[in-house]
Motif scaffolding. Structure first.
Motif, PDB file in Angstrom:
ATOM      1  N   ALA A   1       0.853  -1.189   0.000  1.00 52.74           N
ATOM      2  CA  ALA A   1       0.000   0.000   0.000  1.00 52.74           C
ATOM      3  C   ALA A   1       0.885   1.233   0.000  1.00 52.74           C
ATOM      4  O   ALA A   1       1.783   1.348   0.837  1.00 52.74           O
ATOM      5  CB  ALA A   1      -0.921   0.001   1.209  1.00 52.74           C
ATOM      6  N   SER A   2       0.675   2.122  -0.963  1.00 48.18           N
ATOM      7  CA  SER A   2       1.368   3.408  -1.012  1.00 48.18           C
ATOM      8  C   SER A   2       0.375   4.490  -0.611  1.00 48.18           C
ATOM      9  O   SER A   2      -0.728   4.574  -1.170  1.00 48.18           O
ATOM     10  CB  SER A   2       1.910   3.681  -2.415  1.00 48.18           C
ATOM     11  OG  SER A   2       2.858   2.692  -2.786  1.00 48.18           O
ATOM     12  N   ILE A   3       0.745   5.326   0.350  1.00 49.76           N
ATOM     13  CA  ILE A   3      -0.166   6.304   0.941  1.00 49.76           C
ATOM     14  C   ILE A   3       0.432   7.688   0.801  1.00 49.76           C
ATOM     15  O   ILE A   3       1.579   7.922   1.193  1.00 49.76           O
ATOM     16  CB  ILE A   3      -0.404   5.991   2.438  1.00 49.76           C
ATOM     17  CG1 ILE A   3      -0.944   4.569   2.612  1.00 49.76           C
ATOM     18  CG2 ILE A   3      -1.356   7.006   3.057  1.00 49.76           C
ATOM     19  CD1 ILE A   3      -0.965   4.099   4.066  1.00 49.76           C
ATOM     20  N   SER A   4      -0.330   8.608   0.248  1.00 49.99           N
ATOM     21  CA  SER A   4       0.066  10.008   0.158  1.00 49.99           C
ATOM     22  C   SER A   4      -0.816  10.816   1.102  1.00 49.99           C
ATOM     23  O   SER A   4      -2.045  10.734   1.034  1.00 49.99           O
ATOM     24  CB  SER A   4      -0.086  10.525  -1.278  1.00 49.99           C
ATOM     25  OG  SER A   4       0.182  11.914  -1.338  1.00 49.99           O
ATOM     26  N   VAL A   5      -0.177  11.599   1.992  1.00 49.39           N
ATOM     27  CA  VAL A   5      -0.899  12.410   2.970  1.00 49.39           C
ATOM     28  C   VAL A   5      -0.646  13.879   2.654  1.00 49.39           C
ATOM     29  O   VAL A   5       0.506  14.325   2.656  1.00 49.39           O
ATOM     30  CB  VAL A   5      -0.435  12.101   4.408  1.00 49.39           C
ATOM     31  CG1 VAL A   5      -1.273  12.878   5.410  1.00 49.39           C
ATOM     32  CG2 VAL A   5      -0.500  10.607   4.690  1.00 49.39           C
ATOM     33  N   THR A   6      -1.698  14.631   2.377  1.00 47.27           N
ATOM     34  CA  THR A   6      -1.586  16.043   2.029  1.00 47.27           C
ATOM     35  C   THR A   6      -2.156  16.909   3.144  1.00 47.27           C
ATOM     36  O   THR A   6      -3.250  16.632   3.659  1.00 47.27           O
ATOM     37  CB  THR A   6      -2.339  16.352   0.728  1.00 47.27           C
ATOM     38  OG1 THR A   6      -1.803  15.551  -0.333  1.00 47.27           O
ATOM     39  CG2 THR A   6      -2.220  17.819   0.348  1.00 47.27           C
ATOM     40  N   ASN A   7      -1.419  17.923   3.534  1.00 48.52           N
ATOM     41  CA  ASN A   7      -1.883  18.904   4.510  1.00 48.52           C
ATOM     42  C   ASN A   7      -2.753  19.922   3.776  1.00 48.52           C
ATOM     43  O   ASN A   7      -2.256  20.762   3.038  1.00 48.52           O
ATOM     44  CB  ASN A   7      -0.689  19.586   5.173  1.00 48.52           C
ATOM     45  CG  ASN A   7      -1.101  20.663   6.170  1.00 48.52           C
ATOM     46  OD1 ASN A   7      -2.286  20.889   6.408  1.00 48.52           O
ATOM     47  ND2 ASN A   7      -0.118  21.325   6.761  1.00 48.52           N
TER      48      ASN A   7
ATOM     49  N   GLY B   1       4.447   4.055   3.006  1.00 46.39           N
ATOM     50  CA  GLY B   1       3.877   2.814   2.517  1.00 46.39           C
ATOM     51  C   GLY B   1       4.328   1.623   3.314  1.00 46.39           C
ATOM     52  O   GLY B   1       5.190   1.722   4.187  1.00 46.39           O
ATOM     53  N   PHE B   2       3.700   0.490   3.013  1.00 45.15           N
ATOM     54  CA  PHE B   2       4.037  -0.729   3.746  1.00 45.15           C
ATOM     55  C   PHE B   2       3.741  -1.954   2.886  1.00 45.15           C
ATOM     56  O   PHE B   2       2.998  -1.880   1.896  1.00 45.15           O
ATOM     57  CB  PHE B   2       3.261  -0.809   5.064  1.00 45.15           C
ATOM     58  CG  PHE B   2       1.765  -0.852   4.917  1.00 45.15           C
ATOM     59  CD1 PHE B   2       1.095  -2.046   4.668  1.00 45.15           C
ATOM     60  CD2 PHE B   2       1.016   0.312   5.020  1.00 45.15           C
ATOM     61  CE1 PHE B   2      -0.281  -2.091   4.541  1.00 45.15           C
ATOM     62  CE2 PHE B   2      -0.367   0.287   4.886  1.00 45.15           C
ATOM     63  CZ  PHE B   2      -1.014  -0.919   4.643  1.00 45.15           C
TER      64      PHE B   2
ATOM     65  N   SER C   1      -8.026  -5.682   0.528  1.00 40.67           N
ATOM     66  CA  SER C   1      -8.471  -4.298   0.383  1.00 40.67           C
ATOM     67  C   SER C   1      -7.505  -3.357   1.103  1.00 40.67           C
ATOM     68  O   SER C   1      -6.769  -3.744   2.015  1.00 40.67           O
ATOM     69  CB  SER C   1      -9.882  -4.128   0.948  1.00 40.67           C
ATOM     70  OG  SER C   1      -9.932  -4.534   2.309  1.00 40.67           O
ATOM     71  N   GLY C   2      -7.503  -2.109   0.672  1.00 43.14           N
ATOM     72  CA  GLY C   2      -6.602  -1.121   1.237  1.00 43.14           C
ATOM     73  C   GLY C   2      -7.022  -0.646   2.613  1.00 43.14           C
ATOM     74  O   GLY C   2      -8.151  -0.900   3.060  1.00 43.14           O
ATOM     75  N   PRO C   3      -6.136   0.056   3.313  1.00 46.04           N
ATOM     76  CA  PRO C   3      -6.462   0.584   4.639  1.00 46.04           C
ATOM     77  C   PRO C   3      -7.555   1.638   4.556  1.00 46.04           C
ATOM     78  O   PRO C   3      -7.766   2.275   3.514  1.00 46.04           O
ATOM     79  CB  PRO C   3      -5.134   1.178   5.114  1.00 46.04           C
ATOM     80  CG  PRO C   3      -4.366   1.468   3.859  1.00 46.04           C
ATOM     81  CD  PRO C   3      -4.770   0.423   2.884  1.00 46.04           C
ATOM     82  N   THR C   4      -8.257   1.834   5.683  1.00 50.03           N
ATOM     83  CA  THR C   4      -9.372   2.782   5.736  1.00 50.03           C
ATOM     84  C   THR C   4      -9.303   3.601   7.024  1.00 50.03           C
ATOM     85  O   THR C   4      -8.441   3.388   7.872  1.00 50.03           O
ATOM     86  CB  THR C   4     -10.717   2.039   5.697  1.00 50.03           C
ATOM     87  OG1 THR C   4     -10.778   1.125   6.808  1.00 50.03           O
ATOM     88  CG2 THR C   4     -10.879   1.255   4.405  1.00 50.03           C
ATOM     89  N   ALA C   5     -10.246   4.530   7.171  1.00 51.99           N
ATOM     90  CA  ALA C   5     -10.449   5.325   8.389  1.00 51.99           C
ATOM     91  C   ALA C   5      -9.188   6.080   8.796  1.00 51.99           C
ATOM     92  O   ALA C   5      -8.678   5.935   9.899  1.00 51.99           O
ATOM     93  CB  ALA C   5     -10.936   4.426   9.533  1.00 51.99           C
TER      94      ALA C   5
END
Length: 359
Positions: A272-278, A334-335, A344-348
């Motif tokens: 899972a690749s996760i992008s976090v935007t402020n 990511g992990f 399925s991908g991570p949620t919440a």
């Protein structure tokens, strides 16, 4: 009955009705009783006391996310940290968990402060004194018994201690590892439904070179930020969702952050690749990203953050080099994980306790 007695009876009934109405109005006008704050003891050594400005960051984070009915309690006060915060604590410099237990010191502190929740980070000085994990955990057991004697519903949040590398202590680094490896099992054995124990990983991702002043005590930048960010999710969960109602605010999923996720899966694994935007207007200095994994998934490795625990409700904490997110900027983490069928991908997602929109 003559007219005069009837008039007197009428006046009496009128007076009685007036008194009853006045009493009812007075009762209705009484303000609602204020909610009793949750009393939280921060129990530890100098990392919690004189070198514990993570307490200020934790307090400020709680206030900003609606947990305003919280009272930090303790017989000590260290008010010098930046910003306003509740200065009460139980961080005793130089103290050992074994010393506190053997000298029967905790009951007096508990009696004076009556906590509902204890955040305990003890063991650093015991490791420095070359004590084995079994001896330290026996002290933990004594302290836990004293907490429950004072409050049978005590909620204990216990830390796996930060890494340590002080001069003149060749076995301290491994001693911290040995103690931390034993803490989850101890907690699982002694946790109960009425008095639960939660373990917080203060070791993973903490760097004695980058995050301390002397190989042990956290510095006033990344060190205290990492400690506060690790405590927050566990304490917020113990306090309950939402804390004191802060009034009208954004709906869940519309906070000052946005998350985008890309997943790739195969037979028993996924990435899972996760992008976090402020998406807010102020810079984020030190962050933790909470999210939930599907059942049967377990993280085996990750990049650009530390992840704890490896399944269920996970918290990813910034690395030393990406703890700042300017307005409009993003960080990518990511992990890799295993799964048992649900890929399925991570949620919440929640950034520092505030829910994020997803895209």
């Amino acid at each position: 009955m003559s007219a005069s007695p009837r008039r007197r009876l009428g006046r009496l009934l009128t007076l009685l009705l007036t008194l009853l109405l006045a009493a009812g109005t007075g009762l209705a006008a009484q303000p609602a009783a204020a909610a009793t704050p949750t009393r939280v003891m921060l129990l530890g050594d100098s990392i919690t006391g004189n070198n514990g400005c993570w307490r200020a960051l934790l307090w400020q984070h709680l206030q900003s996310t609606g947990h305003t009915d919280v009272d930090f309690v303790g017989t000590l006060q260290n008010p010098y940290c930046q910003g306003s915060f509740d200065v009460d604590n139980e961080g005793h410099g130089g103290f050992l968990a074994t010393g506190i237990a053997n000298n029967n010191q905790l009951p007096g502190w508990l009696s004076a402060t009556q906590p509902d929740i204890v955040l305990m980070m003890l063991g650093t000085n015991d490791v420095w004194s070359h004590l084995p994990p079994a001896t330290i955990l026996d002290a933990y057991r004594t302290l836990l018994g004293q907490m429950r004697a004072q409050n049978p519903d005590m909620r204990l949040i216990v830390a796996q201690i930060p890494p340590m590398n002080p001069g003149g202590c060749a076995d301290c680094a491994q001693g911290a590892v040995n103690l931390n490896n034993a803490i989850p099992g101890w907690a699982a054995t002694h946790s109960t439904e009425r008095s639960p124990i939660t373990v917080v990983d203060q070791w993973t991702g903490f760097d004695t070179a980058a995050d301390t002043t002397d190989g042990v005590h956290p510095n006033e930048t990344t060190g205290i930020q990492k400690l506060a960010s690790r405590w927050y999710p566990a304490l917020a969960a113990a306090l309950g969702e939402g804390g004191t109602d802060p009034g009208p605010g954004p709906d869940p999923g519309t906070g000052a952050c946005r998350v985008a996720v890309t997943t790739n899966s195969w037979n028993t694994g996924l990435t899972a690749s996760i992008s976090v935007t402020n998406t807010g207007t102020t810079t984020v200095n030190g962050w933790s990203l909470g999210f939930t994994l599907a059942g049967g998934q377990r993280i085996t490795s990750g990049w650009n953050a530390t992840y704890s625990p490896s399944s269920g409700a996970v918290t990813a904490t910034n690395a030393a080099y990406n703890g700042t997110i300017a307005p409009g900027a993003s960080v990518s983490i990511g992990f890799q994980a295993t799964h048992t069928g649900d890929a399925s991908g991570p949620t919440a997602f929640a950034l520092n306790g505030s829910a994020c929109a997803t895209s």
